[in-house]
Design an enzyme around this catalytic site. Structure first.
Site, PDB file in Angstrom:
ATOM      1  N   LYS A  80     100.070  19.348  73.055  1.00 53.15           N
ATOM      2  CA  LYS A  80      99.208  18.792  74.432  1.00 53.15           C
ATOM      3  C   LYS A  80      99.424  18.884  75.632  1.00 53.15           C
ATOM      4  O   LYS A  80      99.173  19.889  76.722  1.00 53.15           O
ATOM      5  CB  LYS A  80      98.610  17.016  74.882  1.00 53.15           C
ATOM      6  CG  LYS A  80      97.805  16.700  73.560  1.00 53.15           C
ATOM      7  CD  LYS A  80      97.504  15.584  73.864  1.00 53.15           C
ATOM      8  CE  LYS A  80      98.982  14.386  73.372  1.00 53.15           C
ATOM      9  NZ  LYS A  80      99.105  14.117  72.042  1.00 53.15           N
TER      10      LYS A  80
ATOM     11  N   ARG B 261     112.334  18.481  68.745  1.00 53.08           N
ATOM     12  CA  ARG B 261     111.966  17.574  70.162  1.00 53.08           C
ATOM     13  C   ARG B 261     113.120  16.877  70.805  1.00 53.08           C
ATOM     14  O   ARG B 261     113.980  16.582  72.104  1.00 53.08           O
ATOM     15  CB  ARG B 261     111.095  17.544  70.699  1.00 53.08           C
ATOM     16  CG  ARG B 261     110.876  17.892  72.748  1.00 53.08           C
ATOM     17  CD  ARG B 261     109.713  16.828  72.931  1.00 53.08           C
ATOM     18  NE  ARG B 261     109.086  15.986  72.928  1.00 53.08           N
ATOM     19  CZ  ARG B 261     107.744  15.361  72.720  1.00 53.08           C
ATOM     20  NH1 ARG B 261     106.649  16.168  72.807  1.00 53.08           N
ATOM     21  NH2 ARG B 261     107.532  14.133  72.442  1.00 53.08           N
TER      22      ARG B 261
ATOM     23  N   ARG C  25     113.483  11.347  74.845  1.00 51.84           N
ATOM     24  CA  ARG C  25     112.746  11.116  74.956  1.00 51.84           C
ATOM     25  C   ARG C  25     113.599   9.821  74.327  1.00 51.84           C
ATOM     26  O   ARG C  25     112.900   9.391  73.305  1.00 51.84           O
ATOM     27  CB  ARG C  25     111.391  11.866  74.775  1.00 51.84           C
ATOM     28  CG  ARG C  25     110.301  11.854  75.959  1.00 51.84           C
ATOM     29  CD  ARG C  25     108.687  12.615  75.700  1.00 51.84           C
ATOM     30  NE  ARG C  25     108.372  11.718  74.890  1.00 51.84           N
ATOM     31  CZ  ARG C  25     107.492  12.304  75.047  1.00 51.84           C
ATOM     32  NH1 ARG C  25     106.818  13.242  75.379  1.00 51.84           N
ATOM     33  NH2 ARG C  25     106.677  11.535  74.175  1.00 51.84           N
TER      34      ARG C  25
HETATM   35  P1  AP5 Z   1     103.991  19.004  73.285  1.00 55.75           P
HETATM   36  O1  AP5 Z   1     103.154  19.963  73.769  1.00 55.75           O
HETATM   37  O2  AP5 Z   1     104.971  18.237  73.736  1.00 55.75           O
HETATM   38  O3  AP5 Z   1     103.021  18.031  72.353  1.00 55.75           O
HETATM   39  P2  AP5 Z   1     101.983  16.138  72.799  1.00 55.75           P
HETATM   40  O4  AP5 Z   1     100.785  16.566  72.017  1.00 55.75           O
HETATM   41  O5  AP5 Z   1     102.306  16.796  74.293  1.00 55.75           O
HETATM   42  O6  AP5 Z   1     103.577  15.244  72.251  1.00 55.75           O
HETATM   43  P3  AP5 Z   1     103.708  14.207  73.030  1.00 55.75           P
HETATM   44  O7  AP5 Z   1     104.818  13.393  71.892  1.00 55.75           O
HETATM   45  O8  AP5 Z   1     103.433  14.263  74.512  1.00 55.75           O
HETATM   46  O9  AP5 Z   1     102.511  13.187  72.605  1.00 55.75           O
HETATM   47  P4  AP5 Z   1     102.324  11.515  72.815  1.00 55.75           P
HETATM   48  O10 AP5 Z   1     100.729  11.320  73.004  1.00 55.75           O
HETATM   49  O11 AP5 Z   1     103.041  11.391  71.602  1.00 55.75           O
HETATM   50  O12 AP5 Z   1     103.285  11.850  73.939  1.00 55.75           O
HETATM   51  P5  AP5 Z   1     102.817  10.651  75.505  1.00 55.75           P
HETATM   52  O13 AP5 Z   1     103.654  10.931  76.929  1.00 55.75           O
HETATM   53  O14 AP5 Z   1     101.227  11.364  75.548  1.00 55.75           O
HETATM   54  O15 AP5 Z   1     104.525  19.635  71.886  1.00 55.75           O
HETATM   55  C1  AP5 Z   1     105.825  18.918  71.364  1.00 55.75           C
HETATM   56  C2  AP5 Z   1     106.730  19.741  70.466  1.00 55.75           C
HETATM   57  O16 AP5 Z   1     106.417  20.533  69.629  1.00 55.75           O
HETATM   58  C3  AP5 Z   1     107.745  20.581  72.200  1.00 55.75           C
HETATM   59  O17 AP5 Z   1     108.888  20.468  71.677  1.00 55.75           O
HETATM   60  C4  AP5 Z   1     106.916  21.939  72.271  1.00 55.75           C
HETATM   61  O18 AP5 Z   1     107.788  22.429  72.302  1.00 55.75           O
HETATM   62  C5  AP5 Z   1     106.544  22.224  70.540  1.00 55.75           C
HETATM   63  N1  AP5 Z   1     105.577  22.631  69.877  1.00 55.75           N
HETATM   64  C6  AP5 Z   1     104.093  22.544  70.807  1.00 55.75           C
HETATM   65  N2  AP5 Z   1     103.650  23.841  69.895  1.00 55.75           N
HETATM   66  C7  AP5 Z   1     104.383  24.447  68.961  1.00 55.75           C
HETATM   67  C8  AP5 Z   1     103.451  25.518  68.022  1.00 55.75           C
HETATM   68  N3  AP5 Z   1     102.472  26.065  68.022  1.00 55.75           N
HETATM   69  N4  AP5 Z   1     104.391  25.848  67.019  1.00 55.75           N
HETATM   70  C9  AP5 Z   1     106.054  24.998  67.612  1.00 55.75           C
HETATM   71  N5  AP5 Z   1     106.088  23.906  68.313  1.00 55.75           N
HETATM   72  C10 AP5 Z   1     105.597  23.418  68.835  1.00 55.75           C
HETATM   73  O19 AP5 Z   1     102.679   9.017  75.785  1.00 55.75           O
HETATM   74  C11 AP5 Z   1     104.050   8.698  75.302  1.00 55.75           C
HETATM   75  C12 AP5 Z   1     103.323   7.010  74.913  1.00 55.75           C
HETATM   76  O20 AP5 Z   1     103.235   6.729  76.561  1.00 55.75           O
HETATM   77  C13 AP5 Z   1     103.254   6.584  74.371  1.00 55.75           C
HETATM   78  O21 AP5 Z   1     103.201   6.824  73.693  1.00 55.75           O
HETATM   79  C14 AP5 Z   1     102.343   5.201  74.728  1.00 55.75           C
HETATM   80  O22 AP5 Z   1     103.323   4.413  74.505  1.00 55.75           O
HETATM   81  C15 AP5 Z   1     102.226   5.676  76.144  1.00 55.75           C
HETATM   82  N6  AP5 Z   1     100.586   6.118  76.682  1.00 55.75           N
HETATM   83  C16 AP5 Z   1     100.159   7.472  77.266  1.00 55.75           C
HETATM   84  N7  AP5 Z   1      99.266   7.579  77.817  1.00 55.75           N
HETATM   85  C17 AP5 Z   1      99.044   6.287  77.616  1.00 55.75           C
HETATM   86  C18 AP5 Z   1      97.021   6.121  77.708  1.00 55.75           C
HETATM   87  N8  AP5 Z   1      96.061   6.927  77.948  1.00 55.75           N
HETATM   88  N9  AP5 Z   1      97.011   4.783  77.523  1.00 55.75           N
HETATM   89  C19 AP5 Z   1      98.468   3.551  76.568  1.00 55.75           C
HETATM   90  N10 AP5 Z   1      99.426   4.171  76.881  1.00 55.75           N
HETATM   91  C20 AP5 Z   1      99.692   5.002  77.013  1.00 55.75           C
HETATM   92 MG    MG Z   2     103.182  15.363  76.187  1.00 55.18          MG
END
Ligand code: AP5
Ligand code: MG
Length: 190
Positions: A14, A128, A134
């Protein structure tokens, strides 16, 4: 306005794809995860509450997220649109987003649902975790994030199918290949 919801499991790309979409279409980026990590770093009340949930891989309660998002949205200068990354994650959040956008005379244009195999998700996040700093990029928390995704967040796809906004995107392959698929989908609704 072009308002994009980018959706998918932890590690589905994402954040990575959001950066490319922003450059291509001139959108503002709102990642609720990034906002929460900023609050944690700044040691705010919200950050302290969020920390407990994030480290367990649980969702932060909807009311906190929705009011946080409204504040962020109002602080943005007008842009061509917004990409919502990591929000909504529950049906109440999706309904709140629709209401917020409708009140501002706009709506979600498209929901991009990135589809990535489970093994690949875990590999990407562990990789990552070596450098991200993180606190949720460790195997135990990754497993609970995936579980929470499957039980609480994935069902939201149906909501966007009913809204006629859902587009499934194959999220396997190189970053450029995936971005090509995304552009095709977004150009169809622009
Ligand atoms: P990356 O692009 O970072 O993936 P991502 O989908 O953004 O993963 P996240 O870990 O950020 O998702 P998440 O939903 O767990 O975290 P969030 O911050 O939203 O890619 C991942 C890795 O893969 C990177 O190293 C990248 O370089 C690599 N990569 C990407 N594409 C690739 C490819 N094609 N091939 C190979 N490698 C690749 O949420 C974190 C926490 O916050 C949640 O758990 C929750 O506790 C809280 N939170 C956030 N939003 C909410 C909400 N709306 N409601 C309630 N709690 C929330
Ligand atoms: Mg993310």
């Amino acid at each position: 306005m072009l308002n994009v919801v980018i959706f998918g499991a932890p590690g589905s790309g994402k954040g990575t794809q959001s950066e490319l979409i922003i450059k291509e279409y001139g959108l503002d980026h709102i990642s609720t995860g990034d906002v929460l990590r900023g609050e944690m770093k700044a040691g705010t009340e919200l950050g302290k509450i969020a920390k407990d949930y994030i480290e367990k891989g649980q969702l932060v309660p909807d009311d906190l997220i929705v009011s946080m998002l409204a504040n962020v949205l109002d602080s943005k200068k007008p842009a061509a649109g917004v990409i919502f990354d990591g929000f909504p994650r529950t049906i109440p959040q999706a309904k709140a987003l629709k209401k917020m956008l409708n009140e501002r005379g706009t709506d979600v244009s498209i929901m991009l649902n990135l589809q990535v195999d489970e093994d690949e998700l875990i590999q990407r996040l562990l990789e990552r975790g070596k450098i991200s700093g993180r606190s949720d990029d460790n195997l135990e928390t990754i497993k609970s994030r995936l579980e929470v995704y499957h039980t609480q967040t994935a069902p939201l796809a149906d909501y966007y199918v009913e809204e006629g906004k859902h587009v499934a995107i194959n999220g396997m392959g190189t970053i450029e290949e995936i971005f090509g698929r995304i552009k095709e989908a977004v150009n169809n609704v622009k």
